[in-house]
Scaffold this motif. Structure first.
Motif, PDB file in Angstrom:
ATOM      1  N   ALA A 225       5.165  10.845   3.572  1.00  0.00           N
ATOM      2  CA  ALA A 225       5.466   9.468   3.003  1.00  0.00           C
ATOM      3  C   ALA A 225       6.312   9.566   1.816  1.00  0.00           C
ATOM      4  O   ALA A 225       7.117   9.019   1.552  1.00  0.00           O
ATOM      5  CB  ALA A 225       4.255   8.846   2.838  1.00  0.00           C
ATOM      6  N   LEU A 236       7.862   2.290   4.906  1.00  0.00           N
ATOM      7  CA  LEU A 236       7.311   3.270   5.597  1.00  0.00           C
ATOM      8  C   LEU A 236       6.404   2.956   6.802  1.00  0.00           C
ATOM      9  O   LEU A 236       5.488   1.880   6.509  1.00  0.00           O
ATOM     10  CB  LEU A 236       6.495   4.055   4.647  1.00  0.00           C
ATOM     11  CG  LEU A 236       7.223   4.691   3.387  1.00  0.00           C
ATOM     12  CD1 LEU A 236       6.048   5.597   2.660  1.00  0.00           C
ATOM     13  CD2 LEU A 236       8.291   5.646   3.939  1.00  0.00           C
ATOM     14  N   LEU A 238       3.097   4.013   8.519  1.00  0.00           N
ATOM     15  CA  LEU A 238       2.325   4.874   8.177  1.00  0.00           C
ATOM     16  C   LEU A 238       1.501   5.088   9.556  1.00  0.00           C
ATOM     17  O   LEU A 238       0.547   4.202   9.872  1.00  0.00           O
ATOM     18  CB  LEU A 238       1.370   4.563   7.059  1.00  0.00           C
ATOM     19  CG  LEU A 238       2.118   4.307   5.761  1.00  0.00           C
ATOM     20  CD1 LEU A 238       1.180   3.843   4.480  1.00  0.00           C
ATOM     21  CD2 LEU A 238       3.086   5.417   5.387  1.00  0.00           C
ATOM     22  N   LEU A 259       4.805  -1.030   2.793  1.00  0.00           N
ATOM     23  CA  LEU A 259       3.955   0.032   3.711  1.00  0.00           C
ATOM     24  C   LEU A 259       3.404  -0.606   4.654  1.00  0.00           C
ATOM     25  O   LEU A 259       2.810  -1.792   4.757  1.00  0.00           O
ATOM     26  CB  LEU A 259       2.883   0.645   2.757  1.00  0.00           C
ATOM     27  CG  LEU A 259       3.255   1.322   1.381  1.00  0.00           C
ATOM     28  CD1 LEU A 259       1.952   1.949   0.660  1.00  0.00           C
ATOM     29  CD2 LEU A 259       4.220   2.600   1.811  1.00  0.00           C
ATOM     30  N   VAL A 278      -2.000  -1.620   1.523  1.00  0.00           N
ATOM     31  CA  VAL A 278      -0.704  -1.479   2.522  1.00  0.00           C
ATOM     32  C   VAL A 278      -0.418  -3.107   2.403  1.00  0.00           C
ATOM     33  O   VAL A 278      -1.114  -4.127   2.450  1.00  0.00           O
ATOM     34  CB  VAL A 278      -1.104  -0.955   3.750  1.00  0.00           C
ATOM     35  CG1 VAL A 278      -1.349   0.778   3.834  1.00  0.00           C
ATOM     36  CG2 VAL A 278      -2.135  -1.707   4.672  1.00  0.00           C
TER      37      VAL A 278
END
Length: 302
Positions: A225, A236, A238, A259, A278
């Motif tokens: 990340a 990103l 994840l 995120l 997130v």
């Protein structure tokens, strides 16, 4: 004057796409080429049971009814199925897309030729039941993360040919859409990194060839990340990280990229994941595994 139950205003669904969906759906039941513009009698005659048991001039009223509680979606599309075979039918809305409904609630009432209503029944129910099932499942996820600041997203794991409807249903349930296809967001995954040679090289290549397209990079570890953000990623993905890892990533790169947690998420852990900080939870199951909402058509003769 009450609003037209067939109106697509605010849905994001195009008239042309909906018309095509209605034609394709009816064709599955009505011998394909029999569903032709200007030939509703021919189309209806392909419903051999109704043609045999219902007089051509008989009129009736039918209620689209919820057989279970949930969130409804796709009603304007279902309404257009009925008017495709019965252009002069009258429609009265009992609910609107996005509404929570209970068992027994009437969602839509249609009056017109009984043969046409019965020929359209299953096609209309298939569309509304599928969309409403997705909306219902999405609402459960949206309720689970309410107040955390996180948003529930869908993915591209949709039924072939139904993506606009299914992503619309997600919005009806309180979720949001991720990318609509391969064109609106660049998703750099492990295979792209392998082909390009590195995360930085992959991001740079996208920036060069598609400078206006947002870039998302998949990361499996906090270290990946950090590397992705350093390479210039806007978002990103994840993948399959534990809540502890997600919190670590939020601490390391939060604020520098959006995120999105994904991979193996279940409703039972939704709030725990959302509480890590997130921005998004992406859930492929919304569109690939949601059960339908049980709906039915009840005919009232006369």
């Amino acid at each position: 004057m009450s609003p037209d139950p067939r109106s697509l205003e605010g849905t994001g669904l195009s008239e042309a796409w909906v018309d095509d969906l209605v034609e394709r759906t009816l064709a599955e039941d009505l011998a394909g080429g029999a569903v032709l513009p200007g030939a509703p009698d021919l189309a209806v005659s392909c419903d051999v049971t109704s043609a045999a048991t219902v007089p051509p001039a008989q009129l009736g009223t039918a209620d689209l009814v919820a057989r279970a509680g949930g969130v409804v979606a796709g009603l304007p599309v279902a309404a257009r199925v009925f008017t495709r075979l019965a252009p002069g039918a009258t429609l009265t809305a009992g609910a609107a897309d996005g509404d929570r409904v209970a068992r027994g609630d009437v969602l839509l009432t249609v009056r017109g030729p009984v043969r046409a209503l019965l020929a359209a029944e299953r096609s209309a129910l298939n569309i509304a039941s599928r969309a409403s099932g997705i909306a219902t499942a999405t609402r459960a996820w949206a309720d689970a993360v309410e107040g955390t600041g996180a948003v529930v997203l869908d993915t591209r794991k949709t039924t072939p040919g139904l993506r606009p409807l299914e992503k619309y249903a997600v919005r009806c349930g309180g979720g949001s859409n991720k990318r609509m296809g391969l064109y609106d967001v660049a998703m750099v995954k492990d295979n792209h990194v392998a082909a390009a040679g590195s995360v930085a090289a992959a991001v740079a290549a996208v920036r060069e060839r598609a400078p206006r397209v947002p870039v998302q990079v998949e990361a499996d570890t906090p270290a990946q990340a950090v590397e992705a953000v350093a390479a210039g990623a806007d978002f990103l993905l994840l993948d399959n990280m534990t809540p502890a890892q997600l919190r670590e990533v939020v601490g390391l790169v939060g604020g520098r990229a959006e995120l999105e947690a994904t991979g193996g998420l279940t409703l039972s852990v939704a709030r725990e994941v959302a509480a890590t900080g997130v921005d998004f939870l992406s859930v492929g199951a919304l569109t690939h595994s949601s059960p339908i909402l049980d709906l039915a058509l009840d005919l009232r003769a006369g």
